[in-house]
Design an enzyme around this catalytic site. Structure first.
Site, mmCIF file in Angstrom:
data_model
loop_
_atom_site.group_PDB
_atom_site.id
_atom_site.type_symbol
_atom_site.label_atom_id
_atom_site.label_comp_id
_atom_site.label_asym_id
_atom_site.label_seq_id
_atom_site.Cartn_x
_atom_site.Cartn_y
_atom_site.Cartn_z
ATOM 1 N N ASP A 244 0.818 -1.205 0.000
ATOM 2 C CA ASP A 244 0.000 0.000 0.000
ATOM 3 C C ASP A 244 0.855 1.260 0.000
ATOM 4 O O ASP A 244 1.796 1.395 0.801
ATOM 5 C CB ASP A 244 -0.911 -0.013 1.240
ATOM 6 C CG ASP A 244 -1.798 1.206 1.319
ATOM 7 O OD1 ASP A 244 -2.687 1.344 0.470
ATOM 8 O OD2 ASP A 244 -1.583 2.028 2.241
ATOM 9 N N GLU A 281 1.659 -0.066 -4.846
ATOM 10 C CA GLU A 281 0.771 1.050 -5.143
ATOM 11 C C GLU A 281 1.619 2.307 -5.054
ATOM 12 O O GLU A 281 2.060 2.685 -3.971
ATOM 13 C CB GLU A 281 -0.394 1.143 -4.163
ATOM 14 C CG GLU A 281 -1.341 2.283 -4.514
ATOM 15 C CD GLU A 281 -2.206 2.754 -3.360
ATOM 16 O OE1 GLU A 281 -3.166 3.505 -3.615
ATOM 17 O OE2 GLU A 281 -1.932 2.387 -2.204
#
Length: 570
Positions: A244, A281
């Site tokens: 993330d 990401e």
């Protein structure tokens, strides 16, 4: 059994067991340890530092009473696996399906998700991407404010439940990617501060304190996260990790944490004899993210590519507010489909500066692209999804693109349930301030922010998929379209070819239509409501979203707001 904990600031460390407290002995580099013969699998315990506590173990493998309760000894050897013949799943050529365990089924458990795996197999999915599963406050959460990063949320089924899910996926030929968060930890139940300098004390991102990756005593902090990643891949048999918001990892070392992690995962892959995937990401549009280590990059297998999402979204929805303003018009979509990044060094109006670098030479499979994901739906005030016509048009391009396509749960049948942001903080201050925090986070995004209360149970329940929708012809028709597109992608090598220099796009006048060329195959998308005739003759219609598609003396007649996949005569 031996207990070890890193607590470099403590002068005394004790372990609290059902029988009472016992002292730990100081070791090297801030580590403390002790042998406890009577402890074993299932023993509850916690730590007391300089008389303060008790605190759960930072590397707790199980939190049966939640984030504020004691840890519990969990021995990985107690689970018997059945995936001995599993050889892994390569990202190349794969289609990913993102899901949230709590909202994927009415029951919201690993066990109930297993019952829906046949649906994914029939759809043609290769990899299931699971949103974060670590312990969180309360009973519902997206998972990105997790703590106790080595444990599994008991609400979903705990560590054995997750292993059963992975085991079942492998049994059906599905790989598993787990979403992990290393750029911050949740504000609730985060007991790392007493143990050591895991966090810097400075604001690292909008979501919380920066993780100490390059300051004093950061060697052990880095090992904390790297060994966490290795645990999921090794002990839970996971096939990959989605990392993330890596742009929020503050690391000024010569060897970035991601490069160090990539090297460790590559070594583990060699030992296990199966491919392991790392997907970042990243908001940086930096091709070094997915450049191999040996070529001087960070070594990520792939990264999420928001530029492709934004361009697709603008084309099928007509929206151009906030950051979508830079992606309006089919020329932006043409660039996204042929170049990877739209922002490749040019000016970004949303950021107010130039952004990104060219992705020339990067194969398309290193970009994970989507029409929808948890962020792009859930970060809208009412969590609304794209309508069916938009999905039909966008899926035709996404699933014929040179990228690694990813679907979000329910997208394949046009699910009407929203995917709202939801949480269940225990502390009143966090619970009551969540709505205002979300509104501040999305200032400048172009929304009139009027969202349901994230702390309400209703926000969570409304976000659950309604599987009964599949009984409706409209939903079933869209599902069939997705199935056909995925099957076609796997039947025709041209559609999965990752070489961007072999992709060609034509855009019609007034942005009415677009043709994506993949070798002799072309994907024709008519965005306007009226039919159009294109000068394509002598070829074959391979797949059409709508009837009638007809060939006449002037060429191919394409119905309004429709998609046709056509093989031309070379």
């Amino acid at each position: 059994m031996r207990f070890d904990v890193w607590a470099p600031r403590a002068t005394t460390v004790e372990i609290e067991l059902p029988e009472g407290r016992r002292p730990l002995r100081a070791g090297k580099d801030g580590w403390w340890g002790a042998e406890v013969a009577e402890a074993g699998h299932g023993t509850p315990y916690s730590f007391v530092l300089d008389g303060d506590g008790p605190y759960p173990d930072p590397r707790s493998r199980r939190q049966p009473e939640g984030i504020f309760g004691p840890s519990m000894v969990y021995d990985h050897a107690h689970y018997t696996w059945s995936d001995h013949d599993w050889t892994g799943r390569d990202l190349r050529g794969s289609v990913i399906y993102e899901l949230h365990i709590g909202a994927f089924t009415p029951e919201g458990t690993f066990a109930s998700a297993i019952e829906r795996l046949d649906h994914l197999v029939e759809l043609g999915i290769d990899l299931v991407e699971v949103m974060p599963i670590v312990p969180v406050p309360g009973g519902r959460n997206w998972g990105y404010d997790g703590v106790d990063l080595y444990a599994v949320n008991e609400t979903y089924g705990g560590p054995d439940g997750f292993k059963s899910f992975v085991d079942a996926c492998h049994g059906k030929g599905l790989g598993v990617i787990l979403d992990v968060v290393y750029n911050h930890l949740g504000p609730s139940g985060n007991f790392l501060h007493p143990f050591g300098p895991y966090l810097t004390g400075t604001q690292g991102s909008y979501w919380g304190e920066a993780v100490n990756l390059d300051g004093p005593q950061s060697d052990e902090v880095r090992r904390y996260f790297i060994e966490n990643a290795l645990q999921w891949l090794r002990d839970y048999h996971v096939d990959g990790l989605r990392l993330d918001a890596v742009h929020a990892l503050h690391d000024r070392r010569a060897t970035h944490l991601l490069a160090e992690l990539s090297a460790e995962v590559d070594a583990l892959s060699c030992a296990l004899g199966r491919p392991l995937t790392l997907i970042a990401e990243s908001d940086l549009n930096d091709p070094r993210m997915v450049t191999p280590l040996e070529a001087g990059g960070l070594g990520m297998t792939a990264q999420w590519n928001d530029d492709v999402h934004h361009a697709l979204h603008c084309a099928v929805s007509g929206e151009n507010h906030g950051y979508y303003g830079d992606f309006a018009g089919l020329q932006s979509l043409a660039k996204a489909l042929t170049s990877g990044f739209v922002h490749d060094g040019g000016y970004s109006t949303f950021r107010g500066r130039s952004h990104g670098a060219s992705a020339r030479g990067v194969p398309g499979h290193r970009f994970v692209c989507c029409l929808q994901n948890h962020d792009q739906i859930g970060n809208r005030p009412i969590g609304d999804r794209l309508p069916m016509t938009a999905l039909k048009l966008g899926a035709g391009l996404l699933l014929a693109s040179p990228y690694t396509p990813m679907l979000f749960m329910g997208e394949e049948w046009g699910a009407r349930s929203p995917f709202l942001f939801f949480s269940d903080h225990v502390e009143p201050s966090l619970r009551e301030g969540e709505s205002a925090r979300r509104a501040r986070e999305f200032e400048g995004f172009g929304y009139d922010w009027d969202a349901p209360d994230p702390s309400s149970e209703e926000a969570f329940l409304r976000s659950k998929l309604d599987w009964s929708e599949l009984k409706d012809e409209e939903h079933w028709t869209l599902l069939s379209w997705y199935r056909d597109l995925i099957a076609l992608r796997k039947a025709f090598p041209e559609l999965a070819d990752p070489r961007l220099d072999r992709v060609r796009v034509e855009v019609g006048p007034l942005d009415r239509w677009l043709i994506l060329w993949r070798g002799s195959l072309c994907v024709i998308v008519n965005f306007c409501p009226d039919s159009v005739t294109l000068p394509l003759r002598g070829g074959t219609v391979i797949l059409a979203a709508d009837d009638p598609v007809s060939a006449g003396p002037k060429g191919l007649l394409i119905p309004g707001q429709s998609v046709v996949i056509y093989r031309s005569v070379i």
